[in-house]
Every structure is written in structure tokens, then in C-alpha cells.
Design a protein around this motif. Sequence first.
Motif, PDB file in Angstrom:
ATOM      1  N   VAL A 176       0.887  -1.219   0.037  1.00  0.00           N
ATOM      2  CA  VAL A 176       0.063   0.070   0.080  1.00  0.00           C
ATOM      3  C   VAL A 176       0.845   1.220   0.014  1.00  0.00           C
ATOM      4  O   VAL A 176       1.773   1.278   0.921  1.00  0.00           O
ATOM      5  CB  VAL A 176      -0.998   0.016   1.264  1.00  0.00           C
ATOM      6  N   SER A 177       0.509   2.297  -0.722  1.00  0.00           N
ATOM      7  CA  SER A 177       1.450   3.320  -1.037  1.00  0.00           C
ATOM      8  C   SER A 177       0.690   4.627  -0.854  1.00  0.00           C
ATOM      9  O   SER A 177      -0.673   4.547  -1.242  1.00  0.00           O
ATOM     10  CB  SER A 177       2.086   3.511  -2.424  1.00  0.00           C
ATOM     11  N   SER A 178       1.307   5.654  -0.686  1.00  0.00           N
ATOM     12  CA  SER A 178       0.476   7.098  -0.441  1.00  0.00           C
ATOM     13  C   SER A 178       1.546   7.930  -1.070  1.00  0.00           C
ATOM     14  O   SER A 178       2.702   7.895  -1.175  1.00  0.00           O
ATOM     15  CB  SER A 178      -0.265   7.337   0.680  1.00  0.00           C
ATOM     16  N   ILE A 179       0.996   9.155  -1.057  1.00  0.00           N
ATOM     17  CA  ILE A 179       1.812  10.273  -1.830  1.00  0.00           C
ATOM     18  C   ILE A 179       2.463  11.344  -0.919  1.00  0.00           C
ATOM     19  O   ILE A 179       3.213  12.250  -1.525  1.00  0.00           O
ATOM     20  CB  ILE A 179       0.825  11.108  -2.639  1.00  0.00           C
ATOM     21  N   SER A 180       2.565  11.384   0.261  1.00  0.00           N
ATOM     22  CA  SER A 180       3.219  12.219   1.333  1.00  0.00           C
ATOM     23  C   SER A 180       3.634  11.395   2.475  1.00  0.00           C
ATOM     24  O   SER A 180       2.752  10.426   2.962  1.00  0.00           O
ATOM     25  CB  SER A 180       2.366  13.439   1.576  1.00  0.00           C
ATOM     26  N   PRO A 181       4.726  11.711   3.362  1.00  0.00           N
ATOM     27  CA  PRO A 181       4.870  11.346   4.534  1.00  0.00           C
ATOM     28  C   PRO A 181       3.822  11.287   5.626  1.00  0.00           C
ATOM     29  O   PRO A 181       3.632  10.151   6.457  1.00  0.00           O
ATOM     30  CB  PRO A 181       6.305  12.140   5.310  1.00  0.00           C
ATOM     31  N   GLN A 182       2.971  12.327   5.686  1.00  0.00           N
ATOM     32  CA  GLN A 182       1.894  12.426   6.504  1.00  0.00           C
ATOM     33  C   GLN A 182       0.733  11.434   6.285  1.00  0.00           C
ATOM     34  O   GLN A 182       0.276  10.809   6.764  1.00  0.00           O
ATOM     35  CB  GLN A 182       1.366  13.790   6.518  1.00  0.00           C
ATOM     36  N   MET A 183       0.524  11.299   4.842  1.00  0.00           N
ATOM     37  CA  MET A 183      -0.593  10.383   4.474  1.00  0.00           C
ATOM     38  C   MET A 183      -0.058   8.823   4.758  1.00  0.00           C
ATOM     39  O   MET A 183      -0.690   8.341   5.184  1.00  0.00           O
ATOM     40  CB  MET A 183      -0.708  10.379   2.959  1.00  0.00           C
ATOM     41  N   VAL A 184       1.370   8.532   4.651  1.00  0.00           N
ATOM     42  CA  VAL A 184       1.985   7.309   4.926  1.00  0.00           C
ATOM     43  C   VAL A 184       1.862   7.023   6.510  1.00  0.00           C
ATOM     44  O   VAL A 184       1.363   5.971   7.103  1.00  0.00           O
ATOM     45  CB  VAL A 184       3.432   6.994   4.488  1.00  0.00           C
ATOM     46  N   ASP A 185       1.877   7.976   7.504  1.00  0.00           N
ATOM     47  CA  ASP A 185       1.745   7.803   8.704  1.00  0.00           C
ATOM     48  C   ASP A 185       0.237   7.799   9.207  1.00  0.00           C
ATOM     49  O   ASP A 185      -0.052   6.731   9.757  1.00  0.00           O
ATOM     50  CB  ASP A 185       1.899   9.271   9.261  1.00  0.00           C
ATOM     51  N   ARG A 186      -0.784   8.028   8.240  1.00  0.00           N
ATOM     52  CA  ARG A 186      -2.124   7.947   8.395  1.00  0.00           C
ATOM     53  C   ARG A 186      -2.470   6.339   7.978  1.00  0.00           C
ATOM     54  O   ARG A 186      -3.195   5.752   8.607  1.00  0.00           O
ATOM     55  CB  ARG A 186      -2.986   8.672   7.551  1.00  0.00           C
ATOM     56  N   LEU A 187      -1.774   5.845   7.120  1.00  0.00           N
ATOM     57  CA  LEU A 187      -2.108   4.381   6.912  1.00  0.00           C
ATOM     58  C   LEU A 187      -1.389   3.573   7.946  1.00  0.00           C
ATOM     59  O   LEU A 187      -2.021   2.495   8.232  1.00  0.00           O
ATOM     60  CB  LEU A 187      -1.075   4.071   5.736  1.00  0.00           C
ATOM     61  N   ARG A 188      -0.082   3.751   8.515  1.00  0.00           N
ATOM     62  CA  ARG A 188       0.017   3.086   9.754  1.00  0.00           C
ATOM     63  C   ARG A 188      -1.012   3.220  10.922  1.00  0.00           C
ATOM     64  O   ARG A 188      -1.207   2.389  11.788  1.00  0.00           O
ATOM     65  CB  ARG A 188       1.414   3.682  10.171  1.00  0.00           C
ATOM     66  N   GLY A 189      -1.327   4.665  11.062  1.00  0.00           N
ATOM     67  CA  GLY A 189      -2.664   4.571  12.089  1.00  0.00           C
ATOM     68  C   GLY A 189      -3.745   3.781  12.017  1.00  0.00           C
ATOM     69  O   GLY A 189      -4.564   3.441  12.713  1.00  0.00           O
ATOM     70  N   LYS A 190      -3.829   3.252  10.847  1.00  0.00           N
ATOM     71  CA  LYS A 190      -5.219   2.514  10.261  1.00  0.00           C
ATOM     72  C   LYS A 190      -4.750   1.065  10.590  1.00  0.00           C
ATOM     73  O   LYS A 190      -5.474   0.243  10.004  1.00  0.00           O
ATOM     74  CB  LYS A 190      -5.573   2.862   8.831  1.00  0.00           C
ATOM     75  N   GLY A 191      -3.498   0.809  11.221  1.00  0.00           N
ATOM     76  CA  GLY A 191      -3.206  -0.720  11.222  1.00  0.00           C
ATOM     77  C   GLY A 191      -2.321  -1.271  10.323  1.00  0.00           C
ATOM     78  O   GLY A 191      -2.164  -2.619  10.735  1.00  0.00           O
ATOM     79  N   LEU A 192      -1.593  -0.690   9.519  1.00  0.00           N
ATOM     80  CA  LEU A 192      -0.915  -1.382   8.453  1.00  0.00           C
ATOM     81  C   LEU A 192       0.343  -1.520   9.059  1.00  0.00           C
ATOM     82  O   LEU A 192       0.980  -0.541   9.460  1.00  0.00           O
ATOM     83  CB  LEU A 192      -0.775  -0.931   7.106  1.00  0.00           C
ATOM     84  N   ASP A 193       1.001  -2.905   8.574  1.00  0.00           N
ATOM     85  CA  ASP A 193       2.463  -2.978   9.107  1.00  0.00           C
ATOM     86  C   ASP A 193       3.294  -2.059   8.220  1.00  0.00           C
ATOM     87  O   ASP A 193       3.271  -1.928   7.245  1.00  0.00           O
ATOM     88  CB  ASP A 193       2.810  -4.411   8.693  1.00  0.00           C
ATOM     89  N   ALA A 194       4.423  -1.409   8.881  1.00  0.00           N
ATOM     90  CA  ALA A 194       5.381  -0.442   8.174  1.00  0.00           C
ATOM     91  C   ALA A 194       6.055  -1.113   7.074  1.00  0.00           C
ATOM     92  O   ALA A 194       6.273  -0.528   5.995  1.00  0.00           O
ATOM     93  CB  ALA A 194       6.410  -0.098   9.057  1.00  0.00           C
ATOM     94  N   GLU A 195       6.123  -2.501   7.022  1.00  0.00           N
ATOM     95  CA  GLU A 195       7.105  -2.800   6.008  1.00  0.00           C
ATOM     96  C   GLU A 195       6.164  -3.260   4.540  1.00  0.00           C
ATOM     97  O   GLU A 195       6.750  -3.414   3.585  1.00  0.00           O
ATOM     98  CB  GLU A 195       7.702  -4.422   6.269  1.00  0.00           C
ATOM     99  N   ARG A 196       4.845  -3.113   4.620  1.00  0.00           N
ATOM    100  CA  ARG A 196       4.037  -3.139   3.526  1.00  0.00           C
ATOM    101  C   ARG A 196       3.748  -1.701   3.174  1.00  0.00           C
ATOM    102  O   ARG A 196       2.832  -1.704   2.180  1.00  0.00           O
ATOM    103  CB  ARG A 196       2.696  -3.906   4.223  1.00  0.00           C
ATOM    104  N   ILE A 197       4.139  -0.833   3.529  1.00  0.00           N
ATOM    105  CA  ILE A 197       3.764   0.638   3.115  1.00  0.00           C
ATOM    106  C   ILE A 197       4.915   1.388   2.665  1.00  0.00           C
ATOM    107  O   ILE A 197       5.910   0.993   2.872  1.00  0.00           O
ATOM    108  CB  ILE A 197       3.306   1.521   4.566  1.00  0.00           C
ATOM    109  N   THR A 198       4.690   2.113   1.644  1.00  0.00           N
ATOM    110  CA  THR A 198       5.920   3.015   1.003  1.00  0.00           C
ATOM    111  C   THR A 198       5.172   4.089   0.567  1.00  0.00           C
ATOM    112  O   THR A 198       4.013   4.457   0.027  1.00  0.00           O
ATOM    113  CB  THR A 198       6.338   2.217  -0.196  1.00  0.00           C
ATOM    114  N   GLU A 199       6.218   5.126   0.357  1.00  0.00           N
ATOM    115  CA  GLU A 199       5.654   6.594   0.046  1.00  0.00           C
ATOM    116  C   GLU A 199       6.155   6.645  -1.590  1.00  0.00           C
ATOM    117  O   GLU A 199       7.160   6.358  -1.717  1.00  0.00           O
ATOM    118  CB  GLU A 199       6.318   7.618   0.665  1.00  0.00           C
ATOM    119  N   VAL A 200       5.066   6.976  -2.414  1.00  0.00           N
ATOM    120  CA  VAL A 200       5.510   7.119  -3.801  1.00  0.00           C
ATOM    121  C   VAL A 200       4.588   8.574  -4.276  1.00  0.00           C
ATOM    122  O   VAL A 200       3.395   8.474  -4.440  1.00  0.00           O
ATOM    123  CB  VAL A 200       5.044   5.988  -4.893  1.00  0.00           C
TER     124      VAL A 200
END
Length: 429
Positions: A176-200
Motif C-alpha cells: 500500500v502506497s501513498s503520496i506524502s509522509p503524513q499520508m503514509v503515517d495515516r496508513l500506519r494509524g489505520k493498522g498497516l504494518d510498516a514493511e508493507r507501506i511505501t511513499e510514492v
Amino acid sequence: MRILLVGINYAPDLIGVAKYNTELCESLVDEGHEVRVITAPPYYPAWKIPHGFDASYFRARDINGVRVTRAPIYVPAQPSGGKRLVHHASFALSSMLPVVKEAVSWRPDIMLSAAPSLMSAAFVSFVARRIGTKSWLHVQDFEVDAAFDLGLLQNEKLRTVMLKTEAAILRSFDRVSSISPQMVDRLRGKGLDAERITEVRNWIDTSAIYPASRQTTYRQELGIPDTAIVGLYSGTMSNKQGLDLAIDAAAALEERRPDIHFILAGEGPHKSKLVEMAAGRSRIHFLGLQPIESFNELMATADFHLIPQKAEAADLVLPSKLGAVLASGRPVIAMASQGTGLAAEVEGAGLVIPPGDTPALAAAIESLSEDPALCEKLGAEGRRRSVERWDRRTIVRRWVEDMAALKVPKPALSPTPVSIPVKDAVPQP
């Protein structure tokens, strides 16, 4: 690699998510990959399907090397919260058969879903698991959060259900990716593991958008004097932009600063309301969507750019127009709370003021209008950042590298055959 993208928005729509979906796919083709797209007919931001597109549903067409299949969608003339749900649900349902057909017959290496819309994304990850391929969700905005925070939907029980559904969909994807560091942080806040998230992040073609002369044909056509100061907004005119604040600021400056003009360019469901608000004000000018070949000239017309934004939208989206604004070499006035992604991007390349504060917006406009040296300094820093952080070629290479790392060899046979009849269900292209 073979990449199948499923998303509501694609060319020939010109702005927003459609622009990035289209440019990503065409850039991947240029890099030597095979790309297919399942999308809806164009409708945004006018919320109206152009004549002729309803006759081409489920028929594949080649657009600049990308094979594009369109599925029907309900498009409300007035997109309220409830109607938007039906809008997204209609594409989720109509896209199922072409998704299965392409997945089973073509066997992509990556199945990529672009959100919006999460409703169609759920089926993408479901099918990907059953054909043994990898799934990727790219989040351009948090549509559930935005719908409730902006008041488009208000039922709290519905919000709880939708957030639980959103979390389940997010967890179903391999990446799962998103477009800014803050939006990536919001993904973490929704319970996603950090290793599955990236910023693009989104991008801009810095060779197509660049600093140019302020004396453009737009000034001539709109009757704006060569010596006038111009503030420009270009983009969607919808509920979350807060463009009424820009008109209020223009009204506050009208008597004491007759040399300042405003151009609001774009389309959207709130445009008619904005035109009504600005009635009788000769220094507020409206334009429609401008062709790509004229876009750099439009951006150059400005002495500064405006990004008004409601406080409720902070970090739900990072305005896609920001890359072009920075690349144009003009300063920007952005409404954003400190600590948000938009504020972090703009600091040092423009002025950041509190969301919803019309007097602060008027003061910032006056400040830039009176200080050409500051404008030059901020604009130069914005241009430098656009080349360093927003360059299209660099970001697309990042996409390719991440996809290659995610991809795994496909098994010879589907481990869990999809039990949906597809033969003859969709007309063959």
C-alpha cells in the motif's frame, strides 16, 4: 512486467487522479513494460460523460501503448455524499467481469488499484490472491475520512462500518502506497504494518512546466494590465478546496489594491456558486480547463499561486497541483496547519497561513504583492524543489524498482481457480 491498473479515472480527463494514472501507465510502457487499464469513461471534474463514450463499454482501445477497457459508471449531476457512494459502487460492480477476464487470461505480474475508489479495490486484491499474483493499492486520498470530515456523510454508525471495511481492504493488499509522509503515517494509524507501506509521491514534468514570462496571452485576453499583480488558482472547484475564501479575500482587497487581479481556472460542482459569489467584481476572472499545450503559459501568468484548503481536509489529500505550482517558479500561498504535509512542502517556497482565515489570506496576498524580491526568492526555491523532489522520470523509476521487488514468479496453474464464468461474458476486443 505485466501490470494491470484498475481505477475510476483515466485519460482523456485532464486533472487530478486521472493525470497521474495515465502518466504512470504511459511511462511504464516507455520503460518497456506491458500495461492494461480497466477504468470508467471520462466524467471529471464536470461530472458528465461526454457524448460517444457510452457506446464503447467493455471494448479495449489502445491509448499511447496502453490497452484501456472502460466499464459503465453512474455519474450524478450533483454529487452529494449518498450519490457518491452509489457512483463508486456502480464502477465496483461493472468492473468485476473485465477484471476477472484480464486477470485470468492475461496473468499480470502486478494488479494495481488506484484509490479512489476503495470499493473496486477490494475485488482487485481478492482476484490477485486467487491467481497467485501480487496486489498493490495506491492511495491518492482518504475518501472515507474526507467524506465524513467534510460533512458529505454524517451518520456515525455508517462511519464506523466504513472505517472497518476500509481497514480490511487496506490489509488485503501486498503493498500500500501513498503520496506524502503524513499520508503514509495515516496508513500506519489505520493498522498497516510498516514493511508493507511505501511513499510514492505524485510528480511533474519539469521540462514541460518551467519559469516563463508573466506577459502572456491570458493577460491580454482577460484585459489584465501588464503592471497588474495576478493571483492564480488552477484545478478542481469542489467542496474541499475552500475557494470561497479566495473570493472573500479578493473582495476585502478590492478597494485598497485595485492592481491585484485573480484568475480561477478549472471546473467542478462548486464553480457556479463561485461565479455567483464573484458577480460584479471585475478583477476576478474565471476560466475553464485549459489545454495541456497552454498550461505552462497559464502558470506563468501568475505572480503567485493560491492553494486554499479547508482545515478538515488537512493530510487527507496533498493537492496534486502543488508540483506544477513549484515548477513554475512562482511563490505559493497555502492554507495549511503547521505539521501537515502541505505546510511542510510549502515552507520556504511560499507563505503558509491558517486554514479558513480570510484576513490572513488577504494579508499574505498584500505581502507578496509588495515584495518582488521575496517572490523571486521563494519562486526560485520552489523550482529547485520541484526538480529535486517532483521530477516525473525519477519517481517513475522508483515505481518500477518497487514493483520489480514485489513481483514473484507466477505458478504454472492458478492455485485457486476463480469460480466466475468469463467466457463470452465480456465482448472480445
